[in-house]
Design a protein around this motif. Structure first.
Motif, PDB file in Angstrom:
ATOM      1  N   MET A   1       2.977  -4.602  -4.751  1.00  0.00           N
ATOM      2  CA  MET A   1       3.993  -5.015  -3.784  1.00  0.00           C
ATOM      3  C   MET A   1       5.220  -4.105  -3.847  1.00  0.00           C
ATOM      4  O   MET A   1       5.850  -3.826  -2.819  1.00  0.00           O
ATOM      5  CB  MET A   1       4.402  -6.463  -4.034  1.00  0.00           C
ATOM      6  N   ARG A   2       5.541  -3.611  -5.031  1.00  0.00           N
ATOM      7  CA  ARG A   2       6.677  -2.684  -5.122  1.00  0.00           C
ATOM      8  C   ARG A   2       6.338  -1.370  -4.420  1.00  0.00           C
ATOM      9  O   ARG A   2       7.200  -0.758  -3.766  1.00  0.00           O
ATOM     10  CB  ARG A   2       7.065  -2.420  -6.578  1.00  0.00           C
ATOM     11  N   ALA A   3       5.104  -0.933  -4.563  1.00  0.00           N
ATOM     12  CA  ALA A   3       4.680   0.298  -3.882  1.00  0.00           C
ATOM     13  C   ALA A   3       4.711   0.122  -2.368  1.00  0.00           C
ATOM     14  O   ALA A   3       5.082   1.056  -1.642  1.00  0.00           O
ATOM     15  CB  ALA A   3       3.280   0.682  -4.344  1.00  0.00           C
ATOM     16  N   VAL A   4       4.320  -1.049  -1.888  1.00  0.00           N
ATOM     17  CA  VAL A   4       4.378  -1.321  -0.448  1.00  0.00           C
ATOM     18  C   VAL A   4       5.800  -1.137   0.062  1.00  0.00           C
ATOM     19  O   VAL A   4       6.033  -0.511   1.106  1.00  0.00           O
ATOM     20  CB  VAL A   4       3.871  -2.750  -0.142  1.00  0.00           C
ATOM     21  N   ARG A   5       6.774  -1.676  -0.681  1.00  0.00           N
ATOM     22  CA  ARG A   5       8.173  -1.609  -0.261  1.00  0.00           C
ATOM     23  C   ARG A   5       8.781  -0.230  -0.469  1.00  0.00           C
ATOM     24  O   ARG A   5       9.810   0.092   0.123  1.00  0.00           O
ATOM     25  CB  ARG A   5       8.987  -2.666  -1.016  1.00  0.00           C
ATOM     26  N   SER A   6       8.176   0.587  -1.328  1.00  0.00           N
ATOM     27  CA  SER A   6       8.715   1.920  -1.620  1.00  0.00           C
ATOM     28  C   SER A   6       7.911   3.036  -0.953  1.00  0.00           C
ATOM     29  O   SER A   6       8.225   4.212  -1.167  1.00  0.00           O
ATOM     30  CB  SER A   6       8.717   2.157  -3.140  1.00  0.00           C
ATOM     31  N   ASN A   7       6.877   2.680  -0.185  1.00  0.00           N
ATOM     32  CA  ASN A   7       5.969   3.691   0.381  1.00  0.00           C
ATOM     33  C   ASN A   7       5.446   4.614  -0.715  1.00  0.00           C
ATOM     34  O   ASN A   7       5.480   5.841  -0.602  1.00  0.00           O
ATOM     35  CB  ASN A   7       6.676   4.502   1.478  1.00  0.00           C
ATOM     36  N   ALA A   8       4.987   3.993  -1.785  1.00  0.00           N
ATOM     37  CA  ALA A   8       4.525   4.747  -2.953  1.00  0.00           C
ATOM     38  C   ALA A   8       3.015   4.614  -3.107  1.00  0.00           C
ATOM     39  O   ALA A   8       2.364   3.760  -2.485  1.00  0.00           O
ATOM     40  CB  ALA A   8       5.235   4.251  -4.209  1.00  0.00           C
ATOM     41  N   THR A   9       2.466   5.441  -3.974  1.00  0.00           N
ATOM     42  CA  THR A   9       1.041   5.416  -4.306  1.00  0.00           C
ATOM     43  C   THR A   9       0.843   4.644  -5.601  1.00  0.00           C
ATOM     44  O   THR A   9       1.604   4.818  -6.558  1.00  0.00           O
ATOM     45  CB  THR A   9       0.501   6.847  -4.476  1.00  0.00           C
ATOM     46  N   VAL A  10      -0.175   3.804  -5.633  1.00  0.00           N
ATOM     47  CA  VAL A  10      -0.524   3.066  -6.849  1.00  0.00           C
ATOM     48  C   VAL A  10      -1.886   3.543  -7.331  1.00  0.00           C
ATOM     49  O   VAL A  10      -2.827   3.645  -6.543  1.00  0.00           O
ATOM     50  CB  VAL A  10      -0.596   1.545  -6.600  1.00  0.00           C
ATOM     51  N   VAL A  11      -1.974   3.799  -8.648  1.00  0.00           N
ATOM     52  CA  VAL A  11      -3.263   4.128  -9.268  1.00  0.00           C
ATOM     53  C   VAL A  11      -3.559   3.057 -10.305  1.00  0.00           C
ATOM     54  O   VAL A  11      -2.824   2.914 -11.289  1.00  0.00           O
ATOM     55  CB  VAL A  11      -3.257   5.521  -9.925  1.00  0.00           C
ATOM     56  N   LEU A  12      -4.616   2.283 -10.067  1.00  0.00           N
ATOM     57  CA  LEU A  12      -5.079   1.284 -11.028  1.00  0.00           C
ATOM     58  C   LEU A  12      -6.222   1.915 -11.813  1.00  0.00           C
ATOM     59  O   LEU A  12      -7.264   2.231 -11.236  1.00  0.00           O
ATOM     60  CB  LEU A  12      -5.570   0.022 -10.315  1.00  0.00           C
ATOM     61  N   GLY A  13      -6.019   2.142 -13.103  1.00  0.00           N
ATOM     62  CA  GLY A  13      -7.023   2.845 -13.890  1.00  0.00           C
ATOM     63  C   GLY A  13      -7.692   1.950 -14.901  1.00  0.00           C
ATOM     64  O   GLY A  13      -7.043   1.119 -15.535  1.00  0.00           O
ATOM     65  N   SER A  14      -8.994   2.096 -15.071  1.00  0.00           N
ATOM     66  CA  SER A  14      -9.708   1.331 -16.086  1.00  0.00           C
ATOM     67  C   SER A  14     -11.147   1.815 -16.215  1.00  0.00           C
ATOM     68  O   SER A  14     -11.757   2.267 -15.245  1.00  0.00           O
ATOM     69  CB  SER A  14      -9.713  -0.162 -15.734  1.00  0.00           C
ATOM     70  N   ALA A  15     -11.692   1.681 -17.434  1.00  0.00           N
ATOM     71  CA  ALA A  15     -13.126   1.889 -17.636  1.00  0.00           C
ATOM     72  C   ALA A  15     -13.889   0.614 -17.300  1.00  0.00           C
ATOM     73  O   ALA A  15     -15.104   0.657 -17.067  1.00  0.00           O
ATOM     74  CB  ALA A  15     -13.394   2.287 -19.081  1.00  0.00           C
ATOM     75  N   THR A  16     -13.168  -0.515 -17.280  1.00  0.00           N
ATOM     76  CA  THR A  16     -13.788  -1.822 -17.003  1.00  0.00           C
ATOM     77  C   THR A  16     -12.896  -2.579 -16.024  1.00  0.00           C
ATOM     78  O   THR A  16     -12.202  -3.515 -16.413  1.00  0.00           O
ATOM     79  CB  THR A  16     -13.931  -2.622 -18.302  1.00  0.00           C
ATOM     80  N   PRO A  17     -12.857  -2.182 -14.759  1.00  0.00           N
ATOM     81  CA  PRO A  17     -11.953  -2.831 -13.806  1.00  0.00           C
ATOM     82  C   PRO A  17     -12.191  -4.338 -13.731  1.00  0.00           C
ATOM     83  O   PRO A  17     -13.308  -4.815 -13.970  1.00  0.00           O
ATOM     84  CB  PRO A  17     -12.303  -2.164 -12.468  1.00  0.00           C
ATOM     85  N   SER A  18     -11.136  -5.062 -13.398  1.00  0.00           N
ATOM     86  CA  SER A  18     -11.301  -6.497 -13.191  1.00  0.00           C
ATOM     87  C   SER A  18     -12.236  -6.729 -12.013  1.00  0.00           C
ATOM     88  O   SER A  18     -12.340  -5.893 -11.104  1.00  0.00           O
ATOM     89  CB  SER A  18      -9.949  -7.158 -12.917  1.00  0.00           C
ATOM     90  N   VAL A  19     -12.929  -7.852 -12.034  1.00  0.00           N
ATOM     91  CA  VAL A  19     -13.861  -8.174 -10.947  1.00  0.00           C
ATOM     92  C   VAL A  19     -13.119  -8.208  -9.617  1.00  0.00           C
ATOM     93  O   VAL A  19     -13.620  -7.720  -8.594  1.00  0.00           O
ATOM     94  CB  VAL A  19     -14.558  -9.518 -11.229  1.00  0.00           C
ATOM     95  N   GLU A  20     -11.889  -8.740  -9.624  1.00  0.00           N
ATOM     96  CA  GLU A  20     -11.110  -8.827  -8.387  1.00  0.00           C
ATOM     97  C   GLU A  20     -10.770  -7.444  -7.846  1.00  0.00           C
ATOM     98  O   GLU A  20     -10.905  -7.183  -6.641  1.00  0.00           O
ATOM     99  CB  GLU A  20      -9.829  -9.636  -8.621  1.00  0.00           C
TER     100      GLU A  20
END
Length: 842
Positions: free
Chosen positions: A424-443
């Motif tokens: 949500m902060r990235a949405v308001r800042s027009n920023a890029t988000v990188v979610l990193g993981s070897a085992t991402p959450s199911v969601e």
């Protein structure tokens, strides 16, 4: 005269803002985003100005007492973000803003109680027999002078001290006055020195009477464009304080107070290694860099196997963001990961990097927060609260190990999830988000498959490193093997069969592999996700188990202090010598904790150096870093710990990982238990073989056929996801629904049940479109904690009927307001909290 007004969000459990008058003398200072000190009831609180309304219908408005900030603490972007958090997580805006403010910045009123010396003897005589609580309070005050209400309550060891003090005040026997506590966090000042105009002239005038050492020191000071700190100047230059004092007496230099930033212990900058990205890394980086360059919101899920080089991708993406004049935030799930992460980023970006976490001192956090707000740093790294870093112009937010449950605040308001707040902060800042993981959450993986996020993958380890081989040890079979071996030994020796079988947490295979690694001076990491020595103390004769008097849980034995401790309320008791129920003498310890495993390891491998890393050994500031540095430098053979050792650590010398018991997480009464088991075992397995040395993993379990283990062994995340998502869909669990957990708690179980039942009834009555299912109320998995009975209501909000969650949100808001306004809601005996998107259901 036109009255100026300000709406203030205060840190109180009331979901509204409060309007105050702006006094003429503060009119130029009050601005949106600044913190102000205001009267609230009989106290003073620090709040944040969130609006400047033109008018108000409220009568009898009070004036703002003072303005705390010179510059706004909260930008418009942060104000809007915190407002969204309050609305989404059902938390008052003021409490969200307090969570986003570093500890120690608030000014608050403290009510002080002082005894009246003229009437003290009369008061003591009058209360001696008829009012023992008042009498005790008067005695404490006579001995201590003036105390705050909380101090008085603590020393009197009594509850309801407010009523006692009110009665004493009515009699005129004590005075109650408010004092404003100043902020604990302040800029740190140290003595500096600078040249005067006379000093500059003296250097130009060679005829000036001055010793050579004085002239030389004066030249050093004059060469600086800003004042020099006295201590490092004298230490590094070798000059004495007397020489400097002589220059000051002559008027050639002057001493000044200069601010110095408190430096975190991670500020050791080493040159970065020379790393060339492989084609897979270059491919995923190209996507991220295009998004950063465009300055548009986008979320990427970077699914990379352990050791695939995700961190280097983050670094290169950050380099691009900084080159475009943008700033960045990096979230890590554990404080234990912070030292390694910070040092790696600092090696690339130097003093542009700052760290924020709870083990820093109040002053360190304050300096980091101001540095971020004032633009002195451009990258902030830390656990979940770092998402509130007051950086401007954010271009990139990285959430490393995005699946981790520690990103969810579970024990205080607001109960936010830092990963979702980052988006949500990235949405308001027009920023890029990188979610990193070897085992991402199911969601998250479901969102990527559905196209809500862009999926990027790194399927191989860097530098041709191989994934570790994984062996599963069936503990039931291992125990039978030990039993049969013991029987054979007894048969051959003719000795009597022992009454108690030897307790061991280390299987034969794991012991053999550890021995081989010690011989080759390679590193070993062992995971046991329970601290303490033993989690169950049981009578072998009658089955009695030592339990906490205040919580419905068994007590844990701690070897160092030889006591039983509750890990929930902290209560301590001496272990019994005989059973309190049957007076039997055979009291046994079950369920290994890290202390017991540590003791067994020392017996098996007496020459090995073993480090233990759990909450008990990392209480002190810097303890995480000290343990990891010692192990990383090869000064220890074995690192044993709880889940702290499972995440993100990168030690090339580690070739063996052992899991003492994989069942700890697997058997919890939580729909995410299988997912969390798969994640934890995959993550800890990934600590092995991160170099040219081959890695091996030994997992010990009583559930060798469990489907999560089946996929861990072959490193098959996608296979696990397909099996898990089918279960979730069948039972309408996330990501196919939203969950809201509503917990009621209080000292009387029947009252708690009544409150929870009425709340659930009201929710059901508003479910006309069948957009959600209300489960409960029912006992929590741990039905009693700290003498408080707990009842849970779980609400499943079906996304097929209510995609945006608006129906449930409206129903919850209505029921919450009705409940708060009712006689039930006004009762202080029962409390309730609403947890949106809970991670734990215990």
């Amino acid at each position: 005269m036109v009255l100026r007004l300000a709406d203030i969000a205060l840190p109180v459990p009331v979901d509204r803002v409060f309007t105050y008058l702006v006094p003429p003398e503060l009119a130029e200072s009050v601005a949106i985003g600044k913190r102000v000190l205001v009267p609230f009831g009989r106290q003073h609180l620090t709040g944040v100005v969130v609006a400047l309304p033109a008018s108000s219908d409220v009568k009898g408005l009070k004036p703002i007492r003072d303005v705390v900030d010179g510059a706004p603490s909260f930008s418009d972007e942060l104000l809007q973000l915190t407002k969204w958090i309050g609305e989404y997580y059902f938390a008052p805006w003021g409490e969200v803003l307090r969570a986003a403010t570093p500890q120690g910045l608030s000014l608050e009123g403290k009510r002080m109680v002082t005894v009246n010396p003229e009437t003290i003897e009369q008061a003591l005589a009058a209360t001696a027999k008829r009012a023992p609580k008042q009498h005790a309070a008067l005695n404490v005050l006579r001995a201590s002078g003036s105390l705050s209400l909380s101090q008085l309550e603590e020393r009197c060891r009594t509850k309801g001290i407010h009523a006692v003090v009110l009665a004493l005040e009515r009699q005129g026997w004590v005075r109650v006055a408010e004092e404003i506590e100043r902020a604990k966090a302040k800029p740190r000042q140290e003595r500096g020195v600078e040249t005067t105009e006379a000093g500059i002239l003296a250097l130009k005038n060679s005829a000036e009477s001055m010793q050579e050492r004085q002239r030389s020191l004066l030249s050093v000071i004059a060469a600086s464009n800003e004042p020099l700190f006295v201590k490092p100047l004298l230490r590094d230059s070798g000059y004495s304080l007397s020489t400097l004092s002589t220059l000051a007496k002559k008027g050639l230099v002057r001493f000044v107070q200069r601010e110095v930033l408190r430096i975190s212990p991670y500020d050791i900058i080493e040159p970065p290694p020379d790393i060339t990205l492989n084609p897979s890394q270059e491919h995923v980086l190209s996507y991220i860099m295009r998004s950063v360059e465009a300055g548009e919101y986008h979320t990427y899920l970077l699914h990379g196997v352990t050791g695939s080089g995700k961190t280097q991708v983050y670094i290169e993406a950050m380099r691009k963001a900084l080159s475009l004049g943008k700033n960045a935030i990096v979230l890590v799930p554990e404080i234990a990961l912070t030292p390694q992460t910070v040092r790696r980023f600092k090696s690339h970006f130097g003093n542009d990097v700052a760290v924020m976490h709870s083990q820093m001192s109040v002053g360190e956090r304050y300096d980091t927060w101001r540095s971020a707000r004032d633009g002195r740093v451009r990258i902030v790294i830390g656990p979940r609260s770092a998402i509130f870093a007051p950086l401007a112009n954010i271009g990139l937010i990285v959430v490393d190990e995005e699946h981790e449950g520690s990103y969810k605040q579970y024990d205080a308001t607001p109960r936010y999830h830092a990963r979702d707040v980052a988006i949500m902060r990235a949405v308001r800042s027009n920023a890029t988000v990188v979610l990193g993981s070897a085992t991402p959450s199911v969601e998250s993986y479901h969102n990527a498959v559905a196209g809500k996020y862009t999926l990027l993958e790194l399927s191989e380890r860097v530098d041709n490193a191989r994934m570790p081989t994984i062996a599963v040890v069936d503990i039931a079979k291992e125990r039978r093997r030990v039993f049969e071996a013991l029987k054979e030994e007894v048969r051959k020796s003719g000795k009597e069969f022992p009454k108690r079988l030897p307790d061991t947490s280390i299987s034969g295979l794991l012991a053999e592999e550890i021995r081989a690694r010690i011989a080759r001076t390679e590193g070993v990491i062992l995971l046991q996700n329970r601290r303490g020595f033993s989690h169950v103390m049981e009578c072998y004769d009658c089955g009695y188990v030592e339990r906490c008097d205040s919580c419905e849980v068994s007590l844990t034995y701690h070897l160092a202090k030889k006591h039983l401790r509750c890990h929930y309320c902290g209560s301590v008791k001496k272990p019994p010598g005989v059973c309190p129920k049957c007076e039997g003498t055979d009291m046994r310890m079950h369920a290994f904790g890290t202390q017991q495993v540590h003791k067994e390891l020392k017996q098996l491998f007496p020459q090995a150096i073993i480090l233990r890393m759990d909450r008990d050994t990392t209480v002190r500031k810097g303890a995480h870093d000290a343990i990891l540095s010692q192990f990383g430098a090869g000064k220890a053979d074995i690192l044993l710990g709880t889940q702290m050792v499972a995440k993100g650590l990168d030690f090339p010398r580690v070739t063996l990982v052992g899991v003492i018991s994989a069942d700890t997480q697997m058997l919890l009464p939580d729909f995410r238990a299988s997912e969390q088991t798969f994640q934890l075992l995959t993550q800890v397995s990934g600590r092995a073989g991160r170099s040219t040395l081959a890695g091996e993993v030994v997992i010990q379990t009583l559930q060798p056929q469990h489907y999560s283990l089946k996929h861990v062994v072959v490193h098959d995340f996608k296979g696990f996801y397909q099996e898990e998502i089918a279960y979730r869909k069948e039972l309408d669990y996330p990501p196919f629904s939203r969950l809201v957990l509503i917990e009621f708690s209080g000292g009387h179980e029947s009252e708690v049940q009544h409150h929870a039942h009425r709340f659930a009834q009201s929710l059901n009555a508003r479910n006309v479109k069948q957009a959600y299912t209300v489960l409960g109320p029912a006992d929590a998995a741990i039905p009693k904690l700290r003498d408080q009975y707990r009842k849970h209501i779980v609400v499943k909000n079906l996304k097929t009927i209510d995609p945006g969650g608006g129906i449930l949100r409206a129903a919850l808001l209505t029921v919450e307001r009705e409940y708060e306004g009712s006689q039930l809601g006004k009762s202080k005996k029962v409390k309730h909290v609403i947890d949106v998107d809970p991670v734990g259901m215990m």
